[in-house]
Enzyme design. Structure first.
Site, PDB file in Angstrom:
ATOM      1  N   GLN A   1      86.458  38.968 169.269  1.00 42.02           N
ATOM      2  CA  GLN A   1      87.127  39.927 170.149  1.00 42.02           C
ATOM      3  C   GLN A   1      87.986  40.895 169.334  1.00 42.02           C
ATOM      4  O   GLN A   1      88.791  40.479 168.498  1.00 42.02           O
ATOM      5  CB  GLN A   1      87.998  39.157 171.156  1.00 42.02           C
ATOM      6  CG  GLN A   1      88.666  40.006 172.203  1.00 42.02           C
ATOM      7  CD  GLN A   1      87.687  40.626 173.200  1.00 42.02           C
ATOM      8  OE1 GLN A   1      86.723  40.007 173.612  1.00 42.02           O
ATOM      9  NE2 GLN A   1      87.933  41.880 173.557  1.00 42.02           N
TER      10      GLN A   1
ATOM     11  N   ASP B   1      77.219  41.423 170.362  1.00 43.28           N
ATOM     12  CA  ASP B   1      77.997  42.645 170.630  1.00 43.28           C
ATOM     13  C   ASP B   1      77.279  43.878 170.085  1.00 43.28           C
ATOM     14  O   ASP B   1      77.605  45.003 170.446  1.00 43.28           O
ATOM     15  CB  ASP B   1      79.380  42.552 169.952  1.00 43.28           C
ATOM     16  CG  ASP B   1      80.513  42.420 170.969  1.00 43.28           C
ATOM     17  OD1 ASP B   1      80.251  42.616 172.176  1.00 43.28           O
ATOM     18  OD2 ASP B   1      81.654  42.130 170.553  1.00 43.28           O
TER      19      ASP B   1
ATOM     20  N   LYS C   1      84.642  36.458 180.020  1.00 47.55           N
ATOM     21  CA  LYS C   1      83.351  36.253 179.354  1.00 47.55           C
ATOM     22  C   LYS C   1      82.939  34.785 179.448  1.00 47.55           C
ATOM     23  O   LYS C   1      81.788  34.458 179.734  1.00 47.55           O
ATOM     24  CB  LYS C   1      83.427  36.704 177.886  1.00 47.55           C
ATOM     25  CG  LYS C   1      83.458  38.224 177.748  1.00 47.55           C
ATOM     26  CD  LYS C   1      83.786  38.701 176.345  1.00 47.55           C
ATOM     27  CE  LYS C   1      83.988  40.217 176.346  1.00 47.55           C
ATOM     28  NZ  LYS C   1      84.461  40.770 175.077  1.00 47.55           N
TER      29      LYS C   1
END
Ligand code: NDP
Length: 298
Positions: free
Chosen positions: A98, A121, A54
């Site tokens: 995460q 997200d 990422k």
């Protein structure tokens, strides 16, 4: 019939190039680079790989990247303090924590603390709700958004199609259904969502003009479970032991690729399919966050 391969690498590369171009236009216009931060707690090897990818993708797109690494024994309060800092950081347009988090930390509490305006997200309940009602300001969760983009950019018509989704997780199955039922491009499908309690799963999957599979079981969907001519989107990423492979394992999807390719009209490979799209759509959401921020003078 041999299915057309829906190439996630090619489509993701195209999307990332479009994003990089827009970022350079923003910067040329005097705006600071869009900023994405990723928070990781602990040393989970798969998570470390995702986080590194990422960060790299962000830099390649001309964005500002920040990675916050916390030890596995960090307290929930320490993590929440990092979330609060990033919520207030003016150079960070979007960030994510995460998953999975260590068991002593309440993931829901952490996700709910992220400002919806920076929740790239798309896991905060505000964005979940916005996606469901079709609000264009929503951040769409990257994986189902990537599946939808693969369909749209491959010229596959979703309007009027029966889309059967196998898996009902909050990060893939449910938001996939939310996206496919919208009255908009890449939507207007008739959607069935299946899960582990669904009765006679093969009779349901065989109805799918579009079959999206996200269950985390290697090669679970076999050719007799697929409608001839269906479009098959395989979200699964599973490691299977393979002594012939240098790493001792290989990655396969939830769909038995070889046999299903003989029945479907189009299929995503694993690797090289949906997995490549997820990061592209995360960058897209970050760019969206930056542009929204600019429009409100952030
Ligand atoms: P979860 O484990 O959260 O959810 C799995 C879902 O599959 C559940 O809804 C479960 O049903 C259902 N399921 C499990 N077994 C069966 C079965 N035998 N029949 C019918 N339904 C079943 O998984 P995720 O959604 O997080 O991930 C799914 C897969 O996608 C994994 O392989 C994961 O690695 C991959 N993935 C890939 C991403 C990418 O970037 N390409 C991103 C995210 C995930 P129930 O709810 O009843 O238990």
């Amino acid at each position: 019939m041999t299915a057309r391969i829906l190439d996630g690498v090619a489509i993701a590369t195209e999307i990332r190039a479009e994003i990089a171009k827009e970022v350079s236009t923003l910067i040329a216009g005097g705006h600071r680079p869009p900023g994405l931060a990723v928070v990781i707690v602990g040393e989970d090897p798969a998570s470390q790989v995702y986080v590194k990818s990422k960060g790299q993708a962000c830099i390649e797109a001309g964005m500002h990247s920040e990675t916050v690494r916390l030890p596995a024994d960090s307290s929930e309060a320490q993590l929440l303090a990092v979330v609060d800092r990033l919520n207030a950081d003016p150079v960070i347009d979007g960030f994510l924590v995460q998953l999975p988090l260590p068991k002593h930390i309440d993931s829901e509490k952490v996700l709910n603390r992220i400002s919806p305006a920076k929740d790239v997200d798309g896991f905060h309940p505000v964005n979940v709700g916005k996606v469901l009602v079709g609000d264009p300001t929503a951040f769409k969760p990257a994986t189902p958004y990537g599946c939808q983009q693969m369909l749209v950019r491959s010229g596959i018509e979703t309007k009027g199609a029966h889309a059967v989704i196998v898996g009902r997780s909050n990060i893939v199955g449910k938001p996939m259904a939310s996206l496919l039922i919208q009255d908009s491009r890449g939507g207007n499908a008739t959607v069935t969502v299946c899960h582990s309690r669904s009765r006679d799963l093969p009779s349901l999957t065989r109805q799918g003009d579009i079959l999206v599979v996200a269950i985390g079981r290697p090669n679970f969907i076999t050719a007799p479970m697929v409608k001839p001519g269906a479009v098959v989107i395989d979200v699964g990423i599973n490691r299977v032991i393979d002594p012939a492979h240098s790493k001792g394992y290989r990655i396969v999807g939830d769909v038995e690729f070889g046999a299903v390719s003989e029945v479907a009209s189009a299929i995503t490979p694993v690797p090289g399919g949906v997995g490549k799209m997820t990061i592209a759509m995360l960058l897209s959401n970050t760019l969206q966050a930056a542009k929204t921020g600019m429009s409100v003078g952030r």
